[in-house]
Design a protein around this motif. Structure first.
Motif, PDB file in Angstrom:
ATOM      1  N   PRO A 170     -25.757  13.681  13.144  1.00 49.30           N
ATOM      2  CA  PRO A 170     -25.595  13.093  11.806  1.00 49.30           C
ATOM      3  C   PRO A 170     -25.246  14.137  10.763  1.00 49.30           C
ATOM      4  N   PHE A 173     -21.494  14.804  10.635  1.00 46.16           N
ATOM      5  CA  PHE A 173     -20.713  13.781   9.925  1.00 46.16           C
ATOM      6  C   PHE A 173     -20.900  13.906   8.416  1.00 46.16           C
ATOM      7  N   LEU A 174     -22.114  14.213   7.967  1.00 46.38           N
ATOM      8  CA  LEU A 174     -22.336  14.404   6.546  1.00 46.38           C
ATOM      9  C   LEU A 174     -21.561  15.615   6.038  1.00 46.38           C
ATOM     10  N   LEU A 195     -18.638   9.266   6.987  1.00 45.42           N
ATOM     11  CA  LEU A 195     -19.985   8.691   6.963  1.00 45.42           C
ATOM     12  C   LEU A 195     -20.058   7.441   7.823  1.00 45.42           C
ATOM     13  N   GLY A 198     -20.233   8.352  11.411  1.00 47.68           N
ATOM     14  CA  GLY A 198     -21.585   8.774  11.761  1.00 47.68           C
ATOM     15  C   GLY A 198     -22.528   7.598  11.931  1.00 47.68           C
ATOM     16  N   LEU A 199     -22.418   6.608  11.031  1.00 54.77           N
ATOM     17  CA  LEU A 199     -23.283   5.433  11.131  1.00 54.77           C
ATOM     18  C   LEU A 199     -22.920   4.556  12.319  1.00 54.77           C
ATOM     19  N   HIS A 205     -29.739   5.699  10.987  1.00 57.98           N
ATOM     20  CA  HIS A 205     -30.069   6.983  10.394  1.00 57.98           C
ATOM     21  C   HIS A 205     -30.166   6.822   8.876  1.00 57.98           C
ATOM     22  N   LEU A 208     -27.709   9.226   6.499  1.00 56.50           N
ATOM     23  CA  LEU A 208     -26.316   8.793   6.392  1.00 56.50           C
ATOM     24  C   LEU A 208     -26.206   7.503   5.585  1.00 56.50           C
ATOM     25  N   ARG A 209     -27.096   6.586   5.842  1.00 58.22           N
ATOM     26  CA  ARG A 209     -27.060   5.301   5.140  1.00 58.22           C
ATOM     27  C   ARG A 209     -27.281   5.499   3.642  1.00 58.22           C
TER      28      ARG A 209
END
Length: 584
Positions: A170, A173-174, A195, A198-199, A205, A208-209
């Motif tokens: 995660p 991706f961030l 993002l 990643g989600l 997560h 990320l959310r």
């Protein structure tokens, strides 16, 4: 007494602790009241930064409660995707595997590992020192914090290209999302795309959310239509509406409804279940926001979807559905309520309803309070704009009551009135004064004449048939004793028939009809202005006044029942009483 300072250090990772709410032990109303207590102290015009933090935490929790019934979307997942056997396999991209559906019961519980810290973003330069610090602490497993610190010393473009080849965690991706804001400025959707990717691999997560939720809420999107459509293709269905709702509401305010509808249809092109709970929750909010902009066909179709699923919603959604119901009733009579040349007060009421549905919260609250102030400052003009027994006002009043209830939860206004002796004395004194005012007016004489007329009608109704019968019967040929018996018997029989049948079936309906007309005229000409004065001076809500008038037991007070009855149809007075509730 020293006021407690809010736990600012609890934001953004622990909004429940910030609002002093027990996880899993509160509902949306409790959240709104906790939010209201804080914003009463930290008003946006005096404490803009503090208010923004409070608002962000409230919106995130409220959205989670609406979409998932809990303050967290789901337990957090491991930092690398697992294959079907449960072992970690970072060599296989998540999109190329046929993973079984995620079972929440198989996910790690929050008490099995430390929770991840959700982060917030600014809408300017994203690579601020504060955000870098949040990136480093994004994942509780800080095994790659060192690589992040090393990457910050590299050229952002090279770092972005290398990391883009194989993101696995995660945090990867961030980091890609943050770097894209610097390295690929010509691609407005890159930040959100990373993002979403990643989600897609880590749908539960929280970090990320949280980033995506606040980005779509706070950042002014350059190409909102394209971004929303692309997110519809990439985000898991159970997260899409929850995360993108703020962006959809922004888009609805910024474009025509036809354009909005076409974009929504494109974004939902691959939707499998139009009745899925997340989509229905989204439609409830969308119906409210689009009520006065959408065409009737879309309104009817969307309303059918929502209310077909009404039985599947928890009790927490009853206020939302009730508001939608009365809102649609007002929509149906809105043009009639406004009229060809609407009074400014009616226009103001309509503006409040529209603003509450369409505008951002602060703007809607300001519009609401400004309207209440205007109606209270000139109460007589309010009653003039909203005349007695105008039935079309009812839908506007009920809608306004629902808006006021939401406003009360935030502002902390107490709508209850204790039925104590002081309230009873106020109403009793008012009722006595109304008796005197009525007696001094021309309606006092009208009531007296009508009362005497009714008694006379009753007397004639009993006596006249007996006299007529006596003229027709040959009572002259009867002896005196028999004549007396016949006359008295006729009077008794007719009096019984008149009292048991003629009075309730013929005389009483006429009496009540005439009395109602006299009372309504008296209410318009005398009682209504006196009620306005009493409500203004006592600050009692009209329902409390009605209740006390209904309960008065004093033979010397004859108008209390009429006043209590007619007040129920005085929507103008109800609007004034409602407005005054927020201004004292």
């Amino acid at each position: 007494m020293v006021e407690e300072t809010p736990r600012w250090d609890a934001l953004p990772h622990d909004p429940e602790g910030f609002f002093e709410l027990e996880p899993g032990g509160y509902d949306r109303r409790a959240l709104k009241r906790a939010y209201g207590r804080l914003i009463k102290k930290y008003k946006p015009e005096r404490h803009p930064e503090e208010f923004q933090k409070i608002r962000q935490a409230y919106e995130e929790l409220d959205s989670q409660l609406r979409y998932f019934g809990t303050s967290s979307v789901a337990p957090t997942t491991p930092t690398t995707p697992a294959d079907s056997s449960g072992s970690v396999d970072s060599s296989t991209p998540a999109d190329s595997r046929d993973d079984p559906p995620i079972d929440d019961d198989q996910l790690p519980r929050s008490d099995e590992q430390p929770p991840r810290r959700p982060i917030s973003i600014d809408d300017g330069d994203l690579l601020t020192p504060e955000l870098v610090e949040q990136i480093i602490h994004f994942d509780h497993e800080a095994h790659d914090a060192k690589s992040i610190e090393e990457g910050l010393r590299r050229d952002p473009g090279e770092w972005y290209d290398d990391l883009k080849q194989r993101p696995t965690t995660p945090l990867d991706f961030l980091t890609l999302a943050i770097l894209s804001d610097v390295t690929v400025r010509d691609d407005a959707g890159a930040f959100f795309r990373h993002l979403a990717e990643g989600l897609h691999q880590y749908p539960h997560h929280d970090g990320l959310r949280s980033v995506l939720f606040h980005a779509l809420r706070d950042v002014e999107l350059e190409e909102p239509e394209a971004i929303l459509v692309e997110l519809g293709e990439r985000l898991p269905a159970q997260l899409y509406y929850h995360l993108t709702e703020p962006a959809w509401l922004h888009l609805l305010r910024d474009c025509s409804f036809d354009e909005f509808r076409r974009t929504l249809e494109r974004a939902e092109g691959g939707i499998d279940d139009p009745y899925s709970p997340p989509r229905v929750v989204f439609l409830i909010r969308l119906l409210r926001a689009a009520c006065f902009r959408a065409d009737q066909e879309w309104i009817d179709q969307t309303t059918d979807i929502v209310f077909d699923q009404q039985g599947s919603f928890a009790a927490a959604f009853e206020p939302d559905l009730d508001f939608l119901d009365v809102l649609m009733q007002y929509r149906a009579v809105r043009q009639e309520f406004l009229g060809v040349k609407p009074h400014p007060i009616r226009e103001r009421i309509d503006r409040v309803i529209r603003s509450w549905c369409e505008d951002p919260e602060l703007e809607a609250q300001e519009t609401f309070l400004a309207a209440q102030l205007e109606m209270v400052e000139d109460g007589r003009e309010t009653l003039k704009a909203l005349p007695y027994t105008d039935e079309v006002q009812y839908a506007a009043l009920v809608t306004s009551y629902h808006i006021a209830a939401e406003m009360e939860d935030v502002s902390g206004v107490d709508r209850t009135t204790a039925a104590d002796s002081a309230v009873l004395r106020q109403v009793y004194d008012f009722a006595n004064r109304m008796e005197r005012v009525t007696d001094r007016s021309r309606f006092g004489m009208i009531w007296w004449l009508w009362g005497m007329s009714y008694v006379g009608v009753l007397f004639l109704g009993v006596l006249l048939p007996v006299l007529i019968g006596g003229a027709l019967l040959p009572i002259e040929t009867m002896d005196s004793n028999l004549r007396t018996v016949v006359i008295l018997g006729s009077i008794a029989v007719w009096a019984f028939v008149a009292w048991k049948w003629v009075r309730p079936h013929l005389l009483e309906p006429v009496r009540m009809k005439v009395a109602m007309r006299i009372a309504q005229s008296c209410y318009r000409k005398v009682w209504r202005s006196e009620l306005l004065r009493f409500v203004r001076s006592s600050h009692l809500p009209i329902d409390a006044i009605q209740e006390q008038l209904d309960g008065l037991e004093d033979d010397n007070i004859t108008n209390d029942d009429w006043i209590a009855l007619l007040m129920r149809d005085d929507y103008g007075l109800a609007f004034f009483s409602l407005a005054q509730r927020f201004l004292h």
